[in-house]
Scaffold this motif. Structure first.
Motif, short mmCIF file in Angstrom:
data_model
loop_
_atom_site.label_atom_id
_atom_site.label_comp_id
_atom_site.label_asym_id
_atom_site.label_seq_id
_atom_site.Cartn_x
_atom_site.Cartn_y
_atom_site.Cartn_z
N ARG A 57 -4.92 16.02 6.76
CA ARG A 57 -4.79 14.69 6.17
C ARG A 57 -3.88 13.75 6.95
O ARG A 57 -3.61 12.64 6.51
CB ARG A 57 -4.29 14.80 4.73
CG ARG A 57 -2.94 15.47 4.59
CD ARG A 57 -2.63 15.77 3.12
NE ARG A 57 -1.35 16.42 2.95
CZ ARG A 57 -0.21 15.78 2.72
NH1 ARG A 57 -0.22 14.45 2.64
NH2 ARG A 57 0.92 16.43 2.57
N SER A 58 -3.40 14.19 8.12
CA SER A 58 -2.52 13.36 8.92
C SER A 58 -3.02 13.27 10.35
O SER A 58 -3.57 14.24 10.88
CB SER A 58 -1.10 13.95 8.91
OG SER A 58 -0.25 13.24 9.79
N GLY A 119 -5.44 9.91 9.34
CA GLY A 119 -4.41 9.88 8.31
C GLY A 119 -3.16 9.23 8.82
O GLY A 119 -3.18 8.49 9.82
N ASP A 198 -13.19 5.92 4.64
CA ASP A 198 -12.75 7.27 4.94
C ASP A 198 -13.91 8.21 5.25
O ASP A 198 -13.89 8.97 6.22
CB ASP A 198 -11.95 7.84 3.77
CG ASP A 198 -10.67 7.05 3.50
OD1 ASP A 198 -10.29 6.22 4.36
OD2 ASP A 198 -10.07 7.26 2.44
#
Length: 271
Positions: A57-58, A119, A198
């Motif tokens: 997520r990053s 992310g 996304d």
């Protein structure tokens, strides 16, 4: 599992920061593998385009202080970043030997380098995206230059790249405040090139890089070098360089194919 993954598929190299549990914060291993990957990109003629992204997520949350402590002795206190006991010269050399090698290697690569920002990107993590040619971000992305909150300076090149994208006044504001920006806000001030939903990030980037990979490679590399060199040279030098490039590319088969395609009113098929 290593802290960084490097793959090449159909001329597209992908560098994946692979510490999702740490929001892809830098470790010494990651930086060392990153340097090797960029050297491979530079030297491998089969690579046409490079994609930099993060696992999880990053995108990248910057440097992992604790990892650097354990492996480099960069800091003395293993739990708190405030106690900087090594000498200033040692800390300077640590930056030069590792993280600063990344922008220098990127400067040697004339192939398109695309940041696929999946992310959060903060501090040195944001700077790594700024070093790329194009930044494509998911809407969920948040970016910030958080150095001011730790009382440190951007030691990886952020102070060089940031004003070239957003201007001096905006760069100083971003650095001095450490404020966080949404992907859309970052796009409006020039930090990000494209923002996509996304769920569409993977498909958008895949189509984008495949389009670049199908282009006339030598011509594209001359274009990139001309743009970057032009930012630090005078007009006469820039014109001299681009005229030399024109003389070379017009001897290539891609030029002949481009002319034929225009005359025949069809898409070109570059080598």
């Amino acid at each position: 599992m290593t802290d960084l993954l490097y793959t090449v598929n159909e001329g597209i190299a992908t560098i994946t920061l692979n510490r999702p549990e740490a929001l892809n914060a830098f470790s010494t291993e990651m930086i060392d593998l990153w340097i090797k990957a960029l050297e491979s990109v530079r030297d491998d003629d089969s690579v046409r385009v490079v994609v930099l992204t993060g696992n999880g997520r990053s995108f990248c949350s910057g440097g992992d202080i604790k990892s650097m402590v354990r492996r480099d002795g960069f800091l003395h206190n293993n739990t708190e970043a405030e106690d900087l006991s090594s000498t200033g010269l040692a800390r300077k050399k640590s930056l030069w030997k590792r993280v600063q090698r990344i922008p220098l290697l990127l400067q040697e690569i004339d192939k398109p380098v695309i940041a696929k920002m999946n992310g959060v990107a903060t501090g040195a993590g944001l700077d790594m995206a700024l070093m790329c040619d194009i930044r494509i971000a998911a809407q969920r992305v948040r970016v910030a230059e958080g150095y001011i909150k730790a009382g440190i300076v951007p030691g990886d090149g952020g102070a060089y790249f940031l004003p070239r994208l957003v201007g001096v006044d905006r760069a100083l504001e971003i650095l001095w405040t450490g404020d966080t920006y949404t992907a859309e806000e970052a796009k409006q001030i020039g930090l990000i090139t494209h923002v996509v939903p996304d769920e569409e990030l993977d498909a958008f980037v895949d189509a984008y890089v495949r389009r670049l990979a199908s282009g006339p490679q030598e011509t594209m590399r001359f274009m990139k070098r001309a743009v970057y060199q032009g930012m630090s040279t005078d007009l006469r030098t820039s014109l001299d360089m681009i005229s030399s490039a024109m003389g070379l590319v017009t001897e290539l088969e891609d030029y002949q194919e481009g002319v034929r395609a225009i005359a025949e009113k069809r898409p070109p098929k570059f080598s």
